[in-house]
Design a protein around this motif. Structure first.
Motif, PDB file in Angstrom:
ATOM      1  N   THR A 210      -7.721   0.590   8.418  1.00  0.00           N
ATOM      2  CA  THR A 210      -6.623   0.483   7.456  1.00  0.00           C
ATOM      3  C   THR A 210      -5.392   1.145   8.055  1.00  0.00           C
ATOM      4  O   THR A 210      -5.338   2.369   8.219  1.00  0.00           O
ATOM      5  CB  THR A 210      -6.986   1.169   6.125  1.00  0.00           C
ATOM      6  OG1 THR A 210      -8.171   0.561   5.594  1.00  0.00           O
ATOM      7  CG2 THR A 210      -5.852   1.029   5.118  1.00  0.00           C
TER       8      THR A 210
ATOM      9  N   ASP B 231      -4.287   4.814  11.671  1.00  0.00           N
ATOM     10  CA  ASP B 231      -5.345   4.296  10.823  1.00  0.00           C
ATOM     11  C   ASP B 231      -5.774   5.361   9.822  1.00  0.00           C
ATOM     12  O   ASP B 231      -5.192   6.453   9.763  1.00  0.00           O
ATOM     13  CB  ASP B 231      -6.536   3.794  11.654  1.00  0.00           C
ATOM     14  CG  ASP B 231      -7.235   4.906  12.431  1.00  0.00           C
ATOM     15  OD1 ASP B 231      -7.002   6.112  12.144  1.00  0.00           O
ATOM     16  OD2 ASP B 231      -8.051   4.580  13.319  1.00  0.00           O
ATOM     17  N   GLN B 232      -6.792   5.071   9.012  1.00  0.00           N
ATOM     18  CA  GLN B 232      -7.205   5.990   7.953  1.00  0.00           C
ATOM     19  C   GLN B 232      -7.808   7.284   8.495  1.00  0.00           C
ATOM     20  O   GLN B 232      -7.950   8.264   7.759  1.00  0.00           O
ATOM     21  CB  GLN B 232      -8.193   5.301   7.006  1.00  0.00           C
ATOM     22  CG  GLN B 232      -9.593   5.070   7.573  1.00  0.00           C
ATOM     23  CD  GLN B 232      -9.715   3.759   8.329  1.00  0.00           C
ATOM     24  OE1 GLN B 232      -8.744   3.259   8.891  1.00  0.00           O
ATOM     25  NE2 GLN B 232     -10.923   3.193   8.324  1.00  0.00           N
TER      26      GLN B 232
ATOM     27  N   LYS C 255      -8.800  -4.202   7.719  1.00  0.00           N
ATOM     28  CA  LYS C 255      -9.328  -3.102   6.906  1.00  0.00           C
ATOM     29  C   LYS C 255     -10.734  -3.378   6.393  1.00  0.00           C
ATOM     30  O   LYS C 255     -11.467  -2.441   6.067  1.00  0.00           O
ATOM     31  CB  LYS C 255      -8.391  -2.810   5.744  1.00  0.00           C
ATOM     32  CG  LYS C 255      -8.341  -3.884   4.671  1.00  0.00           C
ATOM     33  CD  LYS C 255      -7.410  -3.456   3.538  1.00  0.00           C
ATOM     34  CE  LYS C 255      -7.355  -4.498   2.428  1.00  0.00           C
ATOM     35  NZ  LYS C 255      -6.466  -4.073   1.320  1.00  0.00           N
TER      36      LYS C 255
ATOM     37  N   MET D 141       1.804   3.410  14.606  1.00  0.00           N
ATOM     38  CA  MET D 141       1.124   3.381  13.304  1.00  0.00           C
ATOM     39  C   MET D 141      -0.133   4.225  13.402  1.00  0.00           C
ATOM     40  O   MET D 141      -0.548   4.633  14.494  1.00  0.00           O
ATOM     41  CB  MET D 141       0.791   1.939  12.918  1.00  0.00           C
ATOM     42  CG  MET D 141      -0.209   1.275  13.821  1.00  0.00           C
ATOM     43  SD  MET D 141      -0.316  -0.518  13.571  1.00  0.00           S
ATOM     44  CE  MET D 141       1.177  -1.058  14.409  1.00  0.00           C
TER      45      MET D 141
ATOM     46  N   HIS E 203      -1.383   2.291   8.391  1.00  0.00           N
ATOM     47  CA  HIS E 203      -0.319   2.740   7.490  1.00  0.00           C
ATOM     48  C   HIS E 203       0.786   3.411   8.297  1.00  0.00           C
ATOM     49  O   HIS E 203       0.650   3.683   9.494  1.00  0.00           O
ATOM     50  CB  HIS E 203      -0.867   3.707   6.437  1.00  0.00           C
ATOM     51  CG  HIS E 203      -1.479   4.966   7.005  1.00  0.00           C
ATOM     52  ND1 HIS E 203      -0.745   6.084   7.292  1.00  0.00           N
ATOM     53  CD2 HIS E 203      -2.758   5.253   7.334  1.00  0.00           C
ATOM     54  CE1 HIS E 203      -1.541   7.030   7.773  1.00  0.00           C
ATOM     55  NE2 HIS E 203      -2.769   6.546   7.810  1.00  0.00           N
ATOM     56  N   ASP E 204       1.888   3.677   7.613  1.00  0.00           N
ATOM     57  CA  ASP E 204       3.057   4.349   8.211  1.00  0.00           C
ATOM     58  C   ASP E 204       3.519   3.677   9.504  1.00  0.00           C
ATOM     59  O   ASP E 204       3.657   4.318  10.540  1.00  0.00           O
ATOM     60  CB  ASP E 204       2.753   5.822   8.479  1.00  0.00           C
ATOM     61  CG  ASP E 204       2.874   6.661   7.228  1.00  0.00           C
ATOM     62  OD1 ASP E 204       3.050   6.070   6.156  1.00  0.00           O
ATOM     63  OD2 ASP E 204       2.788   7.893   7.315  1.00  0.00           O
TER      64      ASP E 204
ATOM     65  N   GLY F  12       0.822  -1.201   0.000  1.00  0.00           N
ATOM     66  CA  GLY F  12       0.000   0.000   0.000  1.00  0.00           C
ATOM     67  C   GLY F  12       0.849   1.240   0.000  1.00  0.00           C
ATOM     68  O   GLY F  12       2.052   1.200   0.258  1.00  0.00           O
ATOM     69  N   ASN F  13       0.226   2.366  -0.274  1.00  0.00           N
ATOM     70  CA  ASN F  13       0.927   3.629  -0.338  1.00  0.00           C
ATOM     71  C   ASN F  13       1.024   4.269   1.025  1.00  0.00           C
ATOM     72  O   ASN F  13       0.200   4.050   1.911  1.00  0.00           O
ATOM     73  CB  ASN F  13       0.190   4.587  -1.293  1.00  0.00           C
ATOM     74  CG  ASN F  13       0.190   4.070  -2.709  1.00  0.00           C
ATOM     75  OD1 ASN F  13       1.169   3.461  -3.141  1.00  0.00           O
ATOM     76  ND2 ASN F  13      -0.904   4.292  -3.441  1.00  0.00           N
ATOM     77  N   ASN F  14       2.015   5.123   1.198  1.00  0.00           N
ATOM     78  CA  ASN F  14       2.186   5.889   2.411  1.00  0.00           C
ATOM     79  C   ASN F  14       1.102   6.959   2.453  1.00  0.00           C
ATOM     80  O   ASN F  14       1.054   7.841   1.604  1.00  0.00           O
ATOM     81  CB  ASN F  14       3.582   6.530   2.411  1.00  0.00           C
ATOM     82  CG  ASN F  14       3.892   7.213   3.725  1.00  0.00           C
ATOM     83  OD1 ASN F  14       3.075   7.942   4.256  1.00  0.00           O
ATOM     84  ND2 ASN F  14       5.093   6.964   4.232  1.00  0.00           N
ATOM     85  N   LYS F  15       0.217   6.916   3.452  1.00  0.00           N
ATOM     86  CA  LYS F  15      -0.924   7.809   3.482  1.00  0.00           C
ATOM     87  C   LYS F  15      -0.835   8.860   4.580  1.00  0.00           C
ATOM     88  O   LYS F  15      -1.711   9.686   4.721  1.00  0.00           O
ATOM     89  CB  LYS F  15      -2.217   6.996   3.662  1.00  0.00           C
ATOM     90  CG  LYS F  15      -2.476   5.988   2.539  1.00  0.00           C
ATOM     91  CD  LYS F  15      -3.745   5.225   2.803  1.00  0.00           C
ATOM     92  CE  LYS F  15      -4.000   4.203   1.698  1.00  0.00           C
ATOM     93  NZ  LYS F  15      -5.213   3.417   1.963  1.00  0.00           N
ATOM     94  N   HIS F  16       0.208   8.807   5.398  1.00  0.00           N
ATOM     95  CA  HIS F  16       0.301   9.753   6.493  1.00  0.00           C
ATOM     96  C   HIS F  16       0.558  11.149   5.959  1.00  0.00           C
ATOM     97  O   HIS F  16       1.265  11.336   4.974  1.00  0.00           O
ATOM     98  CB  HIS F  16       1.419   9.335   7.457  1.00  0.00           C
ATOM     99  CG  HIS F  16       1.343  10.040   8.769  1.00  0.00           C
ATOM    100  ND1 HIS F  16       2.101  11.131   9.065  1.00  0.00           N
ATOM    101  CD2 HIS F  16       0.546   9.823   9.841  1.00  0.00           C
ATOM    102  CE1 HIS F  16       1.805  11.557  10.298  1.00  0.00           C
ATOM    103  NE2 HIS F  16       0.863  10.781  10.771  1.00  0.00           N
TER     104      HIS F  16
END
Length: 236
Positions: free
Chosen positions: A156, A172-173, A72, A170, A158-159, A19-23
């Motif tokens: 979900t 979440d969305q 997720k 970490m 991320h980071d 997945g992509n880095n979303k932070h």
């Protein structure tokens, strides 16, 4: 059985995150504040509520450990809502082995997870040698519910980073932060393997194949790859 569980645990620990880095970058990874605060702390953070994640959760629950499973999807085993695309599992469900030894019989049940609840066996959910994928989804959700596993759905993550104090953090969305001592990845293989060759851009991936046989009538079909997906597609 001990060897099978060890292999499952090792498999979960070795999987990768996709997945992509979303932070949004508002919190720097080297910010000293990350070494002093422990938001939403759990000793163990398991990512993924598929078979591997739920099996790990079962052992953590029975050991009285402080843990949480992040998923997720809106339920357990959502991967199997799409895969396999022809909707039959390739893992056997041998209900009658001719033996009374539970250990022997369990080795011929490739779908059930380990638990103390004998009602949570796929042999009780389906009589088919290759059960429908939807039955496995129901089984996994029953497994999580009946065993009171701590699963947080619609999350979900991320980071994931390791802080200077040795803890993992970490988000979440919704940008909620979580902190844990150990991270166990049980996300499975989330991206298709797409080999590149001249003309590969014209090939349909397994994940996009139509299952309506009328789509293939009068067509010449070439299947690239003779793994499980290839054989499943050829049989269909």
């Amino acid at each position: 059985m001990q060897l099978s569980v060890f292999v499952l645990v090792l498999f979960c620990l070795c999987l990768s995150v996709y997945g992509n880095n979303k932070h949004d970058g508002s919190i720097k990874h080297d910010d000293p504040m990350l070494n002093t605060e422990t938001p939403n702390y759990k000793e163990y953070c398991v990512i993924g509520a598929g078979p591997g994640g739920l099996q790990i959760a079962y052992f953590l629950e029975n050991a009285g450990r402080d843990y949480i499973v992040f998923e997720k999807g809106y339920g357990a085993g959502t991967f199997y809502l799409k895969y396999p695309i022809h909707r039959l599992l390739i893992s056997i469900n041998k209900r009658n082995t001719g033996k009374t030894n539970k250990e022997f019989n369990f080795r011929h049940d490739w779908n059930s997870l380990v638990s103390h609840d004998e009602s949570l066996q796929m042999t009780k959910y389906s009589k088919d040698f290759f059960p429908p994928a939807d039955v496995l989804v129901q089984y996994l959700n029953d497994y999580a519910t009946k065993l009171n596993l701590k699963v947080q759905y619609n999350s979900t993550m991320h980071d994931i980073l390791k802080r200077k104090d040795g803890l993992f953090q970490m988000w979440d969305q919704h940008n909620n932060a979580y902190t844990c001592k150990y991270v166990i990845m049980a996300t499975g293989i989330a991206t298709p393997n797409k080999p590149e060759f001249p003309g590969s851009e014209l090939v349909d991936g397994y994940e996009d194949l139509p299952i309506d046989l009328d789509e293939y009538e009068g067509q010449s079909v070439l299947i690239i790859g003779r793994g499980n997906a290839g054989h499943e597609t050829a049989q269909h």
